[in-house]
Design a protein around this motif. Sequence first.
Motif, PDB file in Angstrom:
ATOM      1  N   GLY A 203       0.816  -1.224  -0.019  1.00 18.98           N
ATOM      2  CA  GLY A 203       0.057  -0.216   0.020  1.00 18.98           C
ATOM      3  C   GLY A 203       0.885   1.365  -0.087  1.00 18.98           C
ATOM      4  O   GLY A 203       0.482   2.413  -0.144  1.00 18.98           O
ATOM      5  N   THR A 204       2.107   1.318   0.033  1.00 21.79           N
ATOM      6  CA  THR A 204       2.866   2.420  -0.080  1.00 21.79           C
ATOM      7  C   THR A 204       3.038   3.113  -1.339  1.00 21.79           C
ATOM      8  O   THR A 204       2.991   2.295  -2.352  1.00 21.79           O
ATOM      9  N   VAL A 205       2.899   4.205  -1.565  1.00 20.80           N
ATOM     10  CA  VAL A 205       2.827   5.049  -2.593  1.00 20.80           C
ATOM     11  C   VAL A 205       4.244   5.159  -2.981  1.00 20.80           C
ATOM     12  O   VAL A 205       4.924   5.787  -2.076  1.00 20.80           O
ATOM     13  N   ARG A 206       4.761   4.884  -4.190  1.00 15.72           N
ATOM     14  CA  ARG A 206       6.277   5.030  -4.663  1.00 15.72           C
ATOM     15  C   ARG A 206       6.338   6.267  -5.439  1.00 15.72           C
ATOM     16  O   ARG A 206       5.613   6.386  -6.328  1.00 15.72           O
ATOM     17  N   ALA A 207       7.197   6.913  -5.141  1.00 20.58           N
ATOM     18  CA  ALA A 207       7.648   8.474  -6.057  1.00 20.58           C
ATOM     19  C   ALA A 207       9.081   8.286  -5.971  1.00 20.58           C
ATOM     20  O   ALA A 207       9.825   7.851  -5.393  1.00 20.58           O
ATOM     21  N   ALA A 208       9.425   9.406  -6.990  1.00 18.96           N
ATOM     22  CA  ALA A 208      10.935   9.659  -7.335  1.00 18.96           C
ATOM     23  C   ALA A 208      11.139  11.095  -7.582  1.00 18.96           C
ATOM     24  O   ALA A 208      10.374  11.708  -8.069  1.00 18.96           O
ATOM     25  N   GLY A 209      12.325  11.612  -7.484  1.00 17.56           N
ATOM     26  CA  GLY A 209      12.602  12.894  -7.711  1.00 17.56           C
ATOM     27  C   GLY A 209      13.924  13.101  -7.708  1.00 17.56           C
ATOM     28  O   GLY A 209      14.883  12.252  -7.410  1.00 17.56           O
ATOM     29  N   CYS A 210      14.342  14.474  -7.550  1.00 21.22           N
ATOM     30  CA  CYS A 210      15.691  15.001  -7.768  1.00 21.22           C
ATOM     31  C   CYS A 210      15.901  16.355  -6.968  1.00 21.22           C
ATOM     32  O   CYS A 210      15.022  16.872  -6.880  1.00 21.22           O
ATOM     33  N   VAL A 211      17.093  16.338  -6.163  1.00 15.45           N
ATOM     34  CA  VAL A 211      17.349  17.469  -5.883  1.00 15.45           C
ATOM     35  C   VAL A 211      18.485  18.080  -7.010  1.00 15.45           C
ATOM     36  O   VAL A 211      19.514  17.533  -7.175  1.00 15.45           O
ATOM     37  N   LEU A 212      17.726  18.868  -7.561  1.00 14.72           N
ATOM     38  CA  LEU A 212      18.410  19.688  -8.820  1.00 14.72           C
ATOM     39  C   LEU A 212      19.094  20.468  -8.631  1.00 14.72           C
ATOM     40  O   LEU A 212      18.851  21.447  -7.873  1.00 14.72           O
ATOM     41  N   TRP A 213      20.463  20.695  -9.342  1.00 14.38           N
ATOM     42  CA  TRP A 213      21.375  21.680  -9.269  1.00 14.38           C
ATOM     43  C   TRP A 213      22.139  22.263 -10.246  1.00 14.38           C
ATOM     44  O   TRP A 213      22.238  21.458 -11.180  1.00 14.38           O
ATOM     45  N   ARG A 214      22.518  23.273 -10.044  1.00 11.12           N
ATOM     46  CA  ARG A 214      23.492  23.776 -11.297  1.00 11.12           C
ATOM     47  C   ARG A 214      24.482  24.713 -10.644  1.00 11.12           C
ATOM     48  O   ARG A 214      24.535  25.143  -9.451  1.00 11.12           O
ATOM     49  N   ARG A 215      25.645  24.917 -11.535  1.00  6.91           N
ATOM     50  CA  ARG A 215      26.834  25.681 -11.190  1.00  6.91           C
ATOM     51  C   ARG A 215      26.375  27.049 -11.238  1.00  6.91           C
ATOM     52  O   ARG A 215      25.726  27.628 -12.187  1.00  6.91           O
ATOM     53  N   SER A 216      26.809  27.915 -10.121  1.00  6.63           N
ATOM     54  CA  SER A 216      26.222  29.196 -10.225  1.00  6.63           C
ATOM     55  C   SER A 216      27.127  30.001 -10.991  1.00  6.63           C
ATOM     56  O   SER A 216      28.423  29.779 -11.234  1.00  6.63           O
TER      57      SER A 216
ATOM     58  N   LEU B  48      16.916  16.216   3.509  1.00  6.70           N
ATOM     59  CA  LEU B  48      17.339  15.936   2.227  1.00  6.70           C
ATOM     60  C   LEU B  48      18.444  16.890   1.496  1.00  6.70           C
ATOM     61  O   LEU B  48      19.312  16.342   0.949  1.00  6.70           O
ATOM     62  N   LEU B  49      18.039  18.304   1.547  1.00  5.85           N
ATOM     63  CA  LEU B  49      18.909  19.278   1.176  1.00  5.85           C
ATOM     64  C   LEU B  49      20.600  18.898   1.897  1.00  5.85           C
ATOM     65  O   LEU B  49      21.605  18.874   0.829  1.00  5.85           O
ATOM     66  N   ASP B  50      20.508  18.796   2.919  1.00  4.57           N
ATOM     67  CA  ASP B  50      21.863  18.347   3.758  1.00  4.57           C
ATOM     68  C   ASP B  50      22.374  17.165   3.253  1.00  4.57           C
ATOM     69  O   ASP B  50      23.903  17.253   2.710  1.00  4.57           O
ATOM     70  N   ALA B  51      21.729  15.916   2.929  1.00  2.00           N
ATOM     71  CA  ALA B  51      22.202  15.088   2.346  1.00  2.00           C
ATOM     72  C   ALA B  51      22.920  15.270   0.832  1.00  2.00           C
ATOM     73  O   ALA B  51      23.906  14.807   0.342  1.00  2.00           O
ATOM     74  N   ALA B  52      22.219  16.101   0.109  1.00  2.00           N
ATOM     75  CA  ALA B  52      22.547  16.211  -1.350  1.00  2.00           C
ATOM     76  C   ALA B  52      23.707  17.326  -1.271  1.00  2.00           C
ATOM     77  O   ALA B  52      24.566  16.949  -2.290  1.00  2.00           O
ATOM     78  N   LEU B  53      23.853  18.384  -0.421  1.00  2.00           N
ATOM     79  CA  LEU B  53      24.943  18.985  -0.414  1.00  2.00           C
ATOM     80  C   LEU B  53      26.098  18.342  -0.032  1.00  2.00           C
ATOM     81  O   LEU B  53      27.408  18.494  -0.638  1.00  2.00           O
ATOM     82  N   ASP B  54      26.100  17.116   0.720  1.00  6.44           N
ATOM     83  CA  ASP B  54      27.393  16.197   0.965  1.00  6.44           C
ATOM     84  C   ASP B  54      27.838  15.765  -0.432  1.00  6.44           C
ATOM     85  O   ASP B  54      29.095  15.129  -0.432  1.00  6.44           O
ATOM     86  N   THR B  55      27.232  15.558  -1.625  1.00  8.03           N
ATOM     87  CA  THR B  55      27.340  15.182  -2.851  1.00  8.03           C
ATOM     88  C   THR B  55      28.005  16.195  -3.806  1.00  8.03           C
ATOM     89  O   THR B  55      28.373  15.571  -4.695  1.00  8.03           O
ATOM     90  N   LEU B  56      27.543  17.232  -3.562  1.00  5.31           N
ATOM     91  CA  LEU B  56      27.857  18.305  -4.573  1.00  5.31           C
ATOM     92  C   LEU B  56      29.534  18.685  -4.528  1.00  5.31           C
ATOM     93  O   LEU B  56      30.118  18.730  -3.668  1.00  5.31           O
ATOM     94  N   PRO B  57      29.716  19.213  -5.971  1.00  2.00           N
ATOM     95  CA  PRO B  57      31.243  19.786  -5.778  1.00  2.00           C
ATOM     96  C   PRO B  57      31.462  20.952  -5.028  1.00  2.00           C
ATOM     97  O   PRO B  57      30.534  21.738  -4.596  1.00  2.00           O
ATOM     98  N   ALA B  58      32.837  20.964  -4.446  1.00  2.00           N
ATOM     99  CA  ALA B  58      33.044  21.912  -3.714  1.00  2.00           C
ATOM    100  C   ALA B  58      32.911  23.323  -4.315  1.00  2.00           C
ATOM    101  O   ALA B  58      33.024  23.409  -5.629  1.00  2.00           O
ATOM    102  N   SER B  59      32.483  24.284  -3.718  1.00  2.00           N
ATOM    103  CA  SER B  59      32.519  25.795  -4.433  1.00  2.00           C
ATOM    104  C   SER B  59      33.683  26.242  -4.796  1.00  2.00           C
ATOM    105  O   SER B  59      34.840  26.016  -4.293  1.00  2.00           O
TER     106      SER B  59
END
Length: 141
Positions: free
Chosen positions: A7-20, A130-141
Amino acid sequence: MSGAPDGTVRAAGCVLWRRSTAPRGGVELCLVHRPRYDDWSFPKGKLKRGESPREAALREVLEETGHRCVPGPLLPAVRYVVNGRPKEVTYWSAEATAGAFVPNREVDDVRWLTPPAARARLTQDRDRALLDAALDTLPAS
């Protein structure tokens, strides 16, 4: 399909990012505004029948933001209850490539924000984690 045998509803998405393009560099994160819920979140949606979570995440990003993206690391799944049913959303960190936003029925606005501004605008606490987890995966500034 969007529902699991339990009965669990399954969904998916992305923390979408771009280089500033700002002089200091860094990254910007894409948040979507859904008028139906009047909230700010990351692009996501339910899986269609026969669709994998990754396929759904890429489709939802394109539908909601107008951008194509390159998925990166898998992020922790987010679980919560909606209308009495459990929901599980699988997320990826994903770099935006090409595209342009056009308002639509589900999303009327998108914002590209610095991580601190995105944290402040997100409606749900679970999205801040989720933002915190994503930031750990992003390139360094």
